[in-house]
Design an enzyme around this catalytic site. Structure first.
Site, PDB file in Angstrom:
ATOM      1  N   HIS A 191       0.745  -1.305   0.149  1.00  0.00           N
ATOM      2  CA  HIS A 191      -0.058  -0.042   0.056  1.00  0.00           C
ATOM      3  C   HIS A 191       1.096   1.008  -0.101  1.00  0.00           C
ATOM      4  CE1 HIS A 191      -3.572  -2.640   1.113  1.00  0.00           C
ATOM      5  NE2 HIS A 191      -4.178  -1.603   1.144  1.00  0.00           N
ATOM      6  N   GLU A 194      -1.233   6.128  -1.689  1.00  0.00           N
ATOM      7  CA  GLU A 194      -2.653   6.520  -1.247  1.00  0.00           C
ATOM      8  C   GLU A 194      -2.481   8.036  -0.776  1.00  0.00           C
ATOM      9  OE1 GLU A 194      -4.213   3.876   1.608  1.00  0.00           O
ATOM     10  OE2 GLU A 194      -6.209   4.652   1.199  1.00  0.00           O
ATOM     11  N   ASP A 272     -11.513  -2.746  -2.073  1.00  0.00           N
ATOM     12  CA  ASP A 272     -10.736  -2.394  -0.807  1.00  0.00           C
ATOM     13  C   ASP A 272     -11.478  -2.962   0.656  1.00  0.00           C
ATOM     14  OD1 ASP A 272      -8.699  -1.403   0.879  1.00  0.00           O
ATOM     15  OD2 ASP A 272      -9.002   0.854   0.089  1.00  0.00           O
TER      16      ASP A 272
HETATM   17 ZN   LIG Z   1      -6.464  -1.316   1.096  1.00  0.00          ZN
END
Ligand SMILES: [Zn+2]
Length: 313
Positions: A191, A194, A272
């Site tokens: 991740h 973001e 998600d």
């Molecule tokens: Zn995620």
């Protein structure tokens, strides 16, 4: 399937979009179920979530509205069941879902019992789904502790993918952990991009030798990074609604996935945290189409991106 998907989008027919095979490659197993399924089980309504300023706000909302409904091992197993039910009902054919290290605690610390439970639910609910079990861990866990735990997990030869999340700036330091997973042939993801920068996306991919990035939308701020990702065929598993509801992007119409696509970056569309954001992969496609961001042919290309052999293990 291609024409069926294109026609379904052009007709704004969500039910028909659901019937076409899709992938969901960014899905956290405890959050993959939908609110209606959980409500039918526990009898308590789960409200629509607000727009969050950040992950802290989201986690507090989750702790208040969802966690109390799903306590203990029973609640954990219900979450897994709900996630497979949701994927099946949405026409997801290839599914990556992550278990976070530490969740074995619901099974008295037994990784074997955790794995057996997931296998049994998969077989019972949706054996037709090609499921790629993913292991995730948080950046606040010390590197050596994570290595030791990973070794125990990898002994089972069950998990086929690795992901990391938390403080993005700490991600590139976990090189040692990712090398262990690489030696076992796992798909490598993180991740990043973001909340962090385009530079961090590139750094994480280089340091950890990532195959894919979860989100990675900050890359759209740098043509150089986008070109680099496209050249190296690094796939970005994007979750548009998550980005909107976490205040990363104003709306679907201005989502950077368009820019990434135009630079030739391989992108996919994913859910998600369905239990919070409440938009399935099919709904994400319809949202992007309605938002005018892509035509139906382009969205079909994105659908097909998820179903390639590189995403199957
Ligand atoms: Zn995620």
């Amino acid at each position: 399937m291609k024409q069926q998907f294109i026609t379904a989008l052009e007709e704004h027919n969500l039910e028909r979009v659901r019937q076409v095979p899709k992938g969901d490659l960014h899905n956290h197993i405890t959050r993959g179920g939908n609110k209606r399924y959980i409500t039918a089980w526990c009898g308590t309504e789960i409200p629509e979530c607000p727009t969050f300023a950040d992950l802290g706000e989201m986690n507090r909302w989750n702790a208040r509205h969802i966690k109390p409904l799903l306590p203990g091992r029973t609640g954990y197993e219900k979450r897994i069941e709900a996630a497979f039910v949701q994927a099946k009902s949405d026409g997801v054919q290839l599914l990556h879902m992550s278990v976070t290290m530490g969740e074995e605690e619901w099974f008295g610390g037994s990784i074997a019992a955790l794995i057996q439970t997931i296998q049994a639910v998969h077989r019972r609910i949706a054996p037709e789904i090609h499921f790629v079990p993913e292991l995730a861990f948080l950046t606040h866990t010390p590197i050596q502790v994570t290595c030791d735990k990973l070794e125990l997990y990898l002994e089972h030869n069950y998990f086929k993918s690795l992901d990391i999340f938390g403080d993005e700036s700490a991600v590139p330091a976990f090189k040692k952990v990712f090398r262990m997973a690489k030696a076992k042939g796992l798909i490598l993801k993180a991740h990043v991009g973001e909340f962090g920068t385009s530079g961090l996306v590139k750094q994480a991919v280089e340091e950890l030798e990532l195959d894919q990035v979860q989100h990675g939308i900050a890359a759209a701020n740098s043509p150089a990074v986008m070109n680099w990702l496209a050249d190296h065929r690094i796939q970005l598993n994007v979750c548009p609604t998550s980005n909107v509801l976490l205040s990363r992007v104003a709306n679907y119409s201005s989502h950077p996935i368009r820019k990434l696509y135009d630079y030739g970056v391989k992108v996919t569309v994913n859910s998600d945290d369905m239990i919070i954001f409440d938009q399935s992969v099919s709904e994400e496609f319809v949202n992007l189409y309605r938002g005018g961001l892509f035509n139906a042919v382009e969205l079909n290309t994105i659908r097909e991106n998820a179903l390639t052999d590189t995403n199957r293990k």
